[in-house]
Write a protein that holds these residues in place. Structure first.
Motif, PDB file in Angstrom:
ATOM      1  N   LYS A   1     111.890 -26.838 118.510  1.00 58.83           N
ATOM      2  CA  LYS A   1     113.047 -27.706 118.261  1.00 58.83           C
ATOM      3  C   LYS A   1     113.372 -27.829 116.776  1.00 58.83           C
ATOM      4  O   LYS A   1     114.414 -28.390 116.416  1.00 58.83           O
ATOM      5  CB  LYS A   1     112.786 -29.097 118.841  1.00 58.83           C
ATOM      6  N   SER A   2     112.493 -27.316 115.927  1.00 57.96           N
ATOM      7  CA  SER A   2     112.651 -27.489 114.483  1.00 57.96           C
ATOM      8  C   SER A   2     113.199 -26.222 113.839  1.00 57.96           C
ATOM      9  O   SER A   2     113.339 -25.182 114.484  1.00 57.96           O
ATOM     10  CB  SER A   2     111.297 -27.827 113.846  1.00 57.96           C
ATOM     11  N   THR A   3     113.467 -26.325 112.544  1.00 53.42           N
ATOM     12  CA  THR A   3     113.860 -25.151 111.760  1.00 53.42           C
ATOM     13  C   THR A   3     112.690 -24.610 110.945  1.00 53.42           C
ATOM     14  O   THR A   3     112.870 -23.689 110.146  1.00 53.42           O
ATOM     15  CB  THR A   3     115.014 -25.505 110.806  1.00 53.42           C
TER      16      THR A   3
ATOM     17  N   TYR B   1     103.560 -19.552 114.415  1.00 51.14           N
ATOM     18  CA  TYR B   1     104.538 -18.799 113.629  1.00 51.14           C
ATOM     19  C   TYR B   1     105.722 -18.397 114.497  1.00 51.14           C
ATOM     20  O   TYR B   1     105.532 -17.945 115.635  1.00 51.14           O
ATOM     21  CB  TYR B   1     103.934 -17.488 113.102  1.00 51.14           C
ATOM     22  N   LYS B   2     106.925 -18.523 113.972  1.00 51.69           N
ATOM     23  CA  LYS B   2     108.033 -17.783 114.538  1.00 51.69           C
ATOM     24  C   LYS B   2     107.854 -16.333 114.101  1.00 51.69           C
ATOM     25  O   LYS B   2     107.347 -16.059 113.007  1.00 51.69           O
ATOM     26  CB  LYS B   2     109.359 -18.372 114.078  1.00 51.69           C
TER      27      LYS B   2
ATOM     28  N   GLU C   1     104.310 -21.245  98.597  1.00 56.23           N
ATOM     29  CA  GLU C   1     104.759 -20.640  97.339  1.00 56.23           C
ATOM     30  C   GLU C   1     105.839 -19.590  97.578  1.00 56.23           C
ATOM     31  O   GLU C   1     106.672 -19.337  96.705  1.00 56.23           O
ATOM     32  CB  GLU C   1     103.576 -20.013  96.606  1.00 56.23           C
ATOM     33  N   GLY C   2     105.826 -18.983  98.762  1.00 56.14           N
ATOM     34  CA  GLY C   2     106.826 -17.972  99.091  1.00 56.14           C
ATOM     35  C   GLY C   2     108.072 -18.539  99.741  1.00 56.14           C
ATOM     36  O   GLY C   2     108.899 -17.793 100.273  1.00 56.14           O
ATOM     37  N   ASN C   3     108.201 -19.883  99.730  1.00 54.75           N
ATOM     38  CA  ASN C   3     109.392 -20.578 100.243  1.00 54.75           C
ATOM     39  C   ASN C   3     109.579 -20.457 101.749  1.00 54.75           C
ATOM     40  O   ASN C   3     110.706 -20.566 102.245  1.00 54.75           O
ATOM     41  CB  ASN C   3     110.659 -20.107  99.515  1.00 54.75           C
ATOM     42  N   LEU C   4     108.497 -20.242 102.480  1.00 57.69           N
ATOM     43  CA  LEU C   4     108.557 -20.411 103.925  1.00 57.69           C
ATOM     44  C   LEU C   4     108.340 -21.895 104.218  1.00 57.69           C
ATOM     45  O   LEU C   4     107.483 -22.536 103.607  1.00 57.69           O
ATOM     46  CB  LEU C   4     107.479 -19.580 104.622  1.00 57.69           C
ATOM     47  N   SER C   5     109.115 -22.433 105.129  1.00 62.52           N
ATOM     48  CA  SER C   5     108.981 -23.858 105.440  1.00 62.52           C
ATOM     49  C   SER C   5     107.864 -24.057 106.457  1.00 62.52           C
ATOM     50  O   SER C   5     107.694 -23.269 107.391  1.00 62.52           O
ATOM     51  CB  SER C   5     110.296 -24.409 105.991  1.00 62.52           C
TER      52      SER C   5
END
Length: 255
Positions: free
Chosen positions: A130-132, A191-192, A220-224
């Motif tokens: 349900k999230s991004t 993980y998606k 650090e790699g800007n994955l949420s």
């Protein structure tokens, strides 16, 4: 009805330095890896209650573990590459054997969590889908645990009220009263599929090297990354002495 497909991968290696042969250590007469695998698998009863299609695999490079899993009827994937972590072995298993299945989520569960059950993970699946967030994980709120707070083997998580992960550390964070509230990180990662591929395409990061925590590579790699609280008391197996503790918990559950 077509349910979202969830793939759960359990990395298991025989040569752990602190506890060699740990996946095959007997707990109440059964190998630990069997407890973990069967706890995470759909049963005839749970399949009617859980709205997901769940496939569970042990990922290993060891013939002894492979044979043990097959003996109790489990599914096993062999990845014999020399890798730096169990997470990397999980990624290679997904890439080689499971990518074509197009799972909604790929979930990495450590093979030394014999008290974790599939029902404990269902809220995480729901939260993630349900999230991004690219990646989600579990945390356990703690209080009045100054010993755990100062223990570098207990990883602390800084999380916003909305569940967004800001940082993980072996240091006692947040700063302040050691008997106050803090979040213990539970080593489960969801993980998606695209995020999993992005994560392992990234080089090892500066903070990852310093803290020895690979989830910092994602931040650090800007994955949420999001985190969901679990209030169940889980006990992982780090040493042979933990086996008797787990057996005591299981006896209590069966009484």
């Amino acid at each position: 009805m077509d349910y979202p497909r969830i793939v759960i991968l359990i990395p298991a290696r025989f040569g752990a330095m602190r506890f060699p042969g740990k996946p095959l250590a007997l707990i109440a007469g059964r190998p630990m890896i069997q407890h973990v695998y069967q706890n995470l698998s759909l049963s005839p009863k749970s399949s009617k209650q859980i709205p997901y299609s769940v496939d569970v695999y042990v990922v290993t490079d060891d013939e002894r573990i492979e044979n043990a899993v097959k003996q109790f009827g489990g599914e096993v994937l062999r990845v014999d590459d020399d890798v730096a972590s169990g997470s990397e072995r999980v990624f290679l298993a997904y890439q080689r054997f499971l990518k074509a299945k197009s799972p909604a989520l790929v979930v990495n569960v450590q093979g030394d969590e014999p008290l974790l059950h599939l029902q404990d993970l269902v809220p995480l699946f729901e939260f993630h889908l349900k999230s991004t967030f690219d990646i989600t994980t579990l945390i356990r709120p703690r209080k009045n645990d100054s010993e755990g707070f100062s223990n570098p083997n207990r990883v602390k998580a800084i999380v916003t009220p909305e569940g967004k992960c800001l940082y993980f550390s072996r240091a006692p964070i947040p700063h302040g009263d050691p008997k106050g509230d803090w979040n213990l990180h539970v080593g489960v990662y969801s993980y998606k599929a695209l995020a999993l591929e992005k994560f392992f395409a990234m080089p090892t990061s500066v903070l990852e090297k310093r803290e020895k925590l690979e989830q910092l590579r994602a931040l650090e790699g800007n994955l949420s990354m999001g985190a969901l609280s679990i209030h169940k008391e889980l006990l992982g197996v780090d040493s042979p002495e933990d086996i008797s503790i787990i057996e005591g918990v299981l006896r209590g559950q069966n009484n």
